[in-house]
Motif scaffolding. Structure first.
Motif, mmCIF file in Angstrom:
data_model
loop_
_atom_site.group_PDB
_atom_site.id
_atom_site.type_symbol
_atom_site.label_atom_id
_atom_site.label_comp_id
_atom_site.label_asym_id
_atom_site.label_seq_id
_atom_site.Cartn_x
_atom_site.Cartn_y
_atom_site.Cartn_z
ATOM 1 N N LEU A 1 82.255 -115.517 -71.878
ATOM 2 C CA LEU A 1 81.601 -114.356 -71.473
ATOM 3 C C LEU A 1 82.792 -113.227 -71.693
ATOM 4 N N LEU A 2 82.229 -111.980 -72.355
ATOM 5 C CA LEU A 2 83.063 -110.914 -72.611
ATOM 6 C C LEU A 2 82.443 -109.602 -71.864
ATOM 7 N N PHE A 3 83.144 -108.617 -71.527
ATOM 8 C CA PHE A 3 82.674 -107.434 -71.219
ATOM 9 C C PHE A 3 83.382 -106.343 -72.139
ATOM 10 N N ARG A 4 82.343 -105.914 -73.082
ATOM 11 C CA ARG A 4 82.658 -105.050 -73.838
ATOM 12 C C ARG A 4 82.034 -103.623 -73.863
ATOM 13 N N PRO A 5 82.775 -102.534 -74.064
ATOM 14 C CA PRO A 5 82.154 -101.225 -73.764
ATOM 15 C C PRO A 5 81.267 -100.962 -74.945
ATOM 16 N N VAL A 6 80.203 -100.358 -75.108
ATOM 17 C CA VAL A 6 79.235 -100.241 -76.199
ATOM 18 C C VAL A 6 79.480 -98.738 -76.546
ATOM 19 N N LEU A 7 79.741 -98.732 -78.177
ATOM 20 C CA LEU A 7 80.168 -97.749 -78.870
ATOM 21 C C LEU A 7 78.972 -97.049 -79.504
ATOM 22 N N ALA A 8 77.934 -97.934 -79.925
ATOM 23 C CA ALA A 8 76.758 -97.490 -80.650
ATOM 24 C C ALA A 8 75.836 -98.503 -80.265
ATOM 25 N N LEU A 9 74.301 -98.084 -80.467
ATOM 26 C CA LEU A 9 73.405 -99.027 -80.614
ATOM 27 C C LEU A 9 72.148 -98.396 -81.163
ATOM 28 N N ALA A 10 71.386 -99.259 -81.784
ATOM 29 C CA ALA A 10 70.152 -98.869 -82.359
ATOM 30 C C ALA A 10 69.006 -99.959 -82.310
ATOM 31 N N PRO A 11 67.858 -99.735 -82.410
ATOM 32 C CA PRO A 11 66.869 -100.524 -82.279
ATOM 33 C C PRO A 11 66.697 -101.297 -83.554
ATOM 34 N N CYS A 12 66.055 -102.658 -83.542
ATOM 35 C CA CYS A 12 65.754 -103.416 -84.931
ATOM 36 C C CYS A 12 64.575 -103.832 -84.416
ATOM 37 N N PRO A 13 63.328 -103.217 -84.837
ATOM 38 C CA PRO A 13 61.994 -103.701 -84.566
ATOM 39 C C PRO A 13 61.849 -105.241 -85.078
ATOM 40 N N THR A 14 61.156 -106.032 -84.077
ATOM 41 C CA THR A 14 61.081 -107.264 -84.215
ATOM 42 C C THR A 14 59.438 -107.764 -84.256
ATOM 43 N N ALA A 15 58.730 -106.631 -83.881
ATOM 44 C CA ALA A 15 57.173 -106.998 -83.816
ATOM 45 C C ALA A 15 56.651 -107.096 -85.351
ATOM 46 N N PRO A 16 55.772 -108.064 -85.685
ATOM 47 C CA PRO A 16 55.222 -107.763 -87.209
ATOM 48 C C PRO A 16 54.520 -106.597 -87.420
ATOM 49 N N GLU A 17 53.819 -105.915 -86.481
ATOM 50 C CA GLU A 17 53.170 -104.736 -86.758
ATOM 51 C C GLU A 17 54.195 -103.389 -86.568
ATOM 52 N N ALA A 18 55.354 -103.718 -86.290
ATOM 53 C CA ALA A 18 56.183 -102.531 -86.381
ATOM 54 C C ALA A 18 56.274 -101.725 -87.666
ATOM 55 N N ASP A 19 56.133 -100.563 -87.591
ATOM 56 C CA ASP A 19 56.131 -99.664 -88.883
ATOM 57 C C ASP A 19 57.535 -99.163 -89.198
ATOM 58 N N PRO A 20 57.932 -99.574 -90.342
ATOM 59 C CA PRO A 20 59.273 -99.560 -90.535
ATOM 60 C C PRO A 20 59.259 -97.634 -90.951
ATOM 61 N N SER A 21 58.283 -97.066 -91.067
ATOM 62 C CA SER A 21 58.550 -95.491 -91.145
ATOM 63 C C SER A 21 58.478 -94.789 -90.054
ATOM 64 N N ASP A 22 58.222 -95.398 -88.676
ATOM 65 C CA ASP A 22 58.228 -94.815 -87.540
ATOM 66 C C ASP A 22 59.569 -94.144 -87.383
ATOM 67 N N PRO A 23 59.836 -92.908 -87.029
ATOM 68 C CA PRO A 23 60.992 -92.070 -86.866
ATOM 69 C C PRO A 23 61.768 -92.660 -85.712
ATOM 70 N N THR A 24 61.191 -93.292 -84.747
ATOM 71 C CA THR A 24 61.827 -93.769 -83.663
ATOM 72 C C THR A 24 62.833 -95.026 -83.846
ATOM 73 N N ASP A 25 62.195 -96.003 -84.938
ATOM 74 C CA ASP A 25 62.840 -97.255 -85.184
ATOM 75 C C ASP A 25 64.378 -97.150 -85.436
ATOM 76 N N PRO A 26 64.698 -96.413 -86.497
ATOM 77 C CA PRO A 26 66.083 -96.334 -86.623
ATOM 78 C C PRO A 26 67.004 -95.374 -85.814
ATOM 79 N N LEU A 27 66.481 -95.111 -84.622
ATOM 80 C CA LEU A 27 67.174 -94.111 -83.939
ATOM 81 C C LEU A 27 68.552 -94.864 -83.471
ATOM 82 N N LEU A 28 69.519 -94.027 -83.825
ATOM 83 C CA LEU A 28 70.863 -94.457 -83.209
ATOM 84 C C LEU A 28 71.491 -93.607 -82.274
#
Length: 311
Positions: A113-140
């Motif tokens: 177990l480690l406690f690490r500070p978050v420097l950056a995060l972004a979503p990775c859609p996992t649902a089959p119907e997720a639209d890769p062109s959705d502008p919210t998907d690559p939100l950083l």
């Protein structure tokens, strides 16, 4: 009232303001309830399930014996009986009667177990119907350190099992994935060096929250050094803008939660809460309460025939 993560009182490690905190260990660890089946010979001997752990670095006799003792303690905490450990050279073979592969996997998990500070995060859609062109998907959110920026941007969550940073040293930045999806979206993370680690944990137990909707939890307590480090780290994070005010709780290389911090946590006790089943909470608590002093490489689950069986 204790200082807290998020918006609720209490020293609770929970999700951020994003949908649902997910606090779950690997599927292989949770699939271990039910009865273990065994084949019995006329002499009364039964099949046994075995996993072999090989020390990743040079191991002393004391470290191997301590590790074997901790593995037996984990097994006892999970209600697994007649567990045997055999030390040979730099390996420890752990066996249990019957078809106990799922529960032996839980017993022999690294439990780091480690406690690490978050420097950056972004979503990775996992649902089959997720639209890769959705502008919210690559939100950083946030900024990955320069040495990790290109790899972070290119990460595909489908490749998480091949991510080398699962074994990254605690002293360097690392990439990681969330252990499970949050509302069909899984997150990838760029994390800073660990500021607190499991070596400072002196107690861990699974408990059910009688009040509220948190369900099963894992409650941790730190030694004085861990208490100070945790207070210092959370105090620093509380002053940063999102997502820099988030703490990633990393178990065996995966982020099980990433709550934000609003003030320094000074009490030396922490609760990890979320979507735990009873089995998952007990398995994680047993691994953290009985940590292994050295790192091991784990073999696949094998089945040993009864001693009295004929070829």
């Amino acid at each position: 009232m204790h200082p807290s993560f998020g918006r609720r009182p209490g020293t609770v490690l929970r999700g951020t303001t994003r949908p649902a905190a997910v606090l779950l260990v690997l599927a292989a660890v949770t699939a271990c309830s039910g009865q273990d089946t065994a084949k019995t010979t006329a002499t009364g001997d039964t099949t046994r399930t075995a996993i072999t752990l090989t020390a990743a670095t040079t191991a002393t006799k004391e470290n191997l014996e301590r590790s074997a003792s901790q593995l037996r303690a984990r097994a006892a905490a999970l209600g697994l009986t007649d567990v045997r450990t055999t030390i040979q050279g730099s390996t420890i073979t752990v066996t249990a009667p019957g078809d106990a592969g799922g529960r032996l996997t839980a017993v022999t998990r690294p439990g780091q177990l480690l406690f690490r500070p978050v420097l950056a995060l972004a979503p990775c859609p996992t649902a089959p119907e997720a639209d890769p062109s959705d502008p919210t998907d690559p939100l950083l959110q946030g900024t990955a350190p320069p040495e990790l920026a290109a790899r972070f941007a290119a990460l595909d969550c489908a490749e998480d099992r091949n991510l080398p940073d699962l074994q990254a040293a605690a002293s360097v930045p690392a990439l990681a994935f969330g252990a499970a999806a949050e509302h069909d979206v899984r997150y990838k993370f760029a994390l800073g060096p660990a500021s607190v680690n499991g070596a400072d944990i002196v107690g861990a137990e699974a408990a059910f929250a009688e009040q509220g909707t948190d369900g099963w939890q894992v409650r941790l307590s730190f030694n004085p050094a861990g208490t100070k480090d945790f207070a210092d780290s959370t105090g620093r994070l509380a002053a940063l803008p999102s997502p820099g005010n988030e703490f990633a709780i990393v178990v065996d290389g995966e982020v099980v939660s990433h709550p934000y911090v609003r003030e320094a946590l000074t009490g030396g006790e922490v609760v990890i809460s979320g979507s735990f089943t009873r089995e998952a909470a007990e398995q994680l608590a047993s691994a953290l309460a009985h940590q292994l002093p050295i790192e091991f490489q784990r073999s696949a689950v094998t089945t040993l025939p009864p001693v009295g069986a004929t070829p």
